[in-house]
Design a protein around this motif. Structure first.
Motif, PDB file in Angstrom:
ATOM      1  N   THR A  47     130.985  93.429  54.550  1.00  0.00           N
ATOM      2  CA  THR A  47     129.922  93.127  53.551  1.00  0.00           C
ATOM      3  C   THR A  47     130.524  92.724  52.369  1.00  0.00           C
ATOM      4  O   THR A  47     131.572  93.344  51.791  1.00  0.00           O
ATOM      5  CB  THR A  47     128.858  94.470  53.470  1.00  0.00           C
ATOM      6  N   ASP A  49     129.216  92.488  48.192  1.00  0.00           N
ATOM      7  CA  ASP A  49     127.921  92.846  47.157  1.00  0.00           C
ATOM      8  C   ASP A  49     127.609  91.673  46.289  1.00  0.00           C
ATOM      9  O   ASP A  49     128.597  91.406  45.479  1.00  0.00           O
ATOM     10  CB  ASP A  49     128.429  94.179  46.372  1.00  0.00           C
ATOM     11  N   GLY A  54     122.534  92.228  46.921  1.00  0.00           N
ATOM     12  CA  GLY A  54     123.039  93.679  47.482  1.00  0.00           C
ATOM     13  C   GLY A  54     124.086  93.225  48.452  1.00  0.00           C
ATOM     14  O   GLY A  54     124.814  92.345  48.280  1.00  0.00           O
ATOM     15  N   ALA A  55     124.311  94.111  49.643  1.00  0.00           N
ATOM     16  CA  ALA A  55     125.280  93.964  50.557  1.00  0.00           C
ATOM     17  C   ALA A  55     125.061  92.640  51.430  1.00  0.00           C
ATOM     18  O   ALA A  55     123.869  92.865  52.047  1.00  0.00           O
ATOM     19  CB  ALA A  55     125.317  95.319  51.280  1.00  0.00           C
TER      20      ALA A  55
END
Length: 245
Positions: A47, A49, A54-55
Motif C-alpha cells: 500500500t 498513502d 488514504g492507503a
C-alpha cells in the motif's frame, strides 16, 4: 550502393563476423528481472498513502516487472526483433521451469522437524490459473511490444526513439493486461473491479516506461556505440514461432 545500404552492409558484417559482447548480459538481466518480479513481487500486495485517498493497494511486482519491458525495448532497438525473440523465448521457458520447480518443491513432503511448509505454500504455492495467465500474458505482450517497436523503427527511420518505446509499451502492456486479468480473475472479482484494476495497472506500467525513458536512451546509446550495430528489421520474418536469427 546508397548510404543506407552501406550502413546495413556494415551491420550485417559486424553481426556475422564477431560475437556481440553485451547481448548475453542484457538477456541475463531481462530473464532475471522477469523471474524475480514474479517470485518476489507477484504474491505481495503493498500500500501507499495517497493524500485525500488514504492507503492505496497495489501489486508489489509492478515496481520491477515493467523494467523487463524496458530491456525488451533495448534488445529490439539495438539487436533487432530476431534476437529479442530468442530472449523472449528464454524468459518464457524460464517462467515455465520456475512454475514447475515451485510446484515440485511445495508438493514435497516436509521433514517433521521443518516448520516452514506453511510459509512456502503461501509464497510459492501459486494458483495454477494465475500462473498460466501470467505466462501467456507475458509471452503475448512481449512479442507484441517487440513487433511494434521494430516496425515503428523502420517507419520513423530510426528517429524519435521515445515514440516507439512508449508506443510499443502502450500496445504491449495493453495486450498483457487484457490477457492476464480476465484469465486470472474473471468470475473471481466483480466485473467493475476487474476493469478498474486492469486499467490502473496498465496505466502504471506505461507511466513507468515514460519515467524510465532517459534510462532507455542512455542504455540504447551505450550499447549501439559498444556493439557497433543498429539493426533495422526491414526484411525480418516476424513470426514468433522460430528460433533462428
Amino acid at each position: 550502393m546508397t548510404g543506407g545500404e552501406r550502413v546495413r552492409a556494415v551491420e550485417a558484417a559486424t553481426l556475422a563476423g564477431r560475437p556481440l559482447r553485451a547481448l548475453d548480459f542484457v538477456m541475463a538481466a531481462f530473464v532475471t528481472i522477469l523471474l524475480l518480479s514474479n517470485v518476489l513481487g507477484a504474491g505481495k500486495v503493498a500500500t501507499v498513502d495517497l493524500p485525500g485517498v488514504g492507503a492505496w493497494p497495489f501489486g508489489a511486482g509492478i515496481l520491477f516487472f515493467p523494467v523487463s519491458y524496458v530491456l525488451g525495448d533495448v534488445l529490439t532497438e539495438v539487436y533487432g526483433y530476431a534476437r529479442a525473440r530468442r530472449c523472449i523465448w528464454a524468459g518464457f521457458c524460464a517462467l515455465l521451469f520456475m512454475a514447475f520447480m515451485a510446484w515440485v518443491v511445495v508438493a514435497l513432503p516436509p521433514a517433521a522437524s521443518w516448520t516452514g511448509q506453511a510459509a512456502y505454500e503461501q509464497v510459492f504455492g501459486q494458483v495454477p490459473r494465475i500462473v498460466f495467465a501470467s505466462i501467456i500474458a507475458f509471452w503475448a505482450g512481449e512479442f507484441v511490444n517487440s513487433y511494434v517497436l521494430a516496425r515503428m523503427k523502420v517507419w520513423t527511420r530510426g528517429r524519435h526513439l521515445w515514440t516507439r518505446t512508449i508506443g510499443s509499451t502502450i500496445v504491449g502492456q495493453g495486450v498483457d493486461s487484457l490477457i492476464f486479468y480476465p484469465l486470472a480473475f474473471y468470475g473471481v472479482w466483480e466485473s467493475g473491479t476487474l476493469l478498474i484494476v486492469l486499467l490502473t495497472q496498465w496505466a502504471l506500467k506505461v507511466g513507468w516506461e515514460i519515467l524510465l525513458t532517459p534510462v532507455t536512451y542512455a542504455a540504447v546509446g551505450w550499447l549501439k556505440r559498444r556493439e557497433g550495430v543498429d539493426v533495422y528489421d526491414e526484411e525480418t520474418n516476424f513470426t514468433p514461432f522460430r528460433a533462428e536469427v
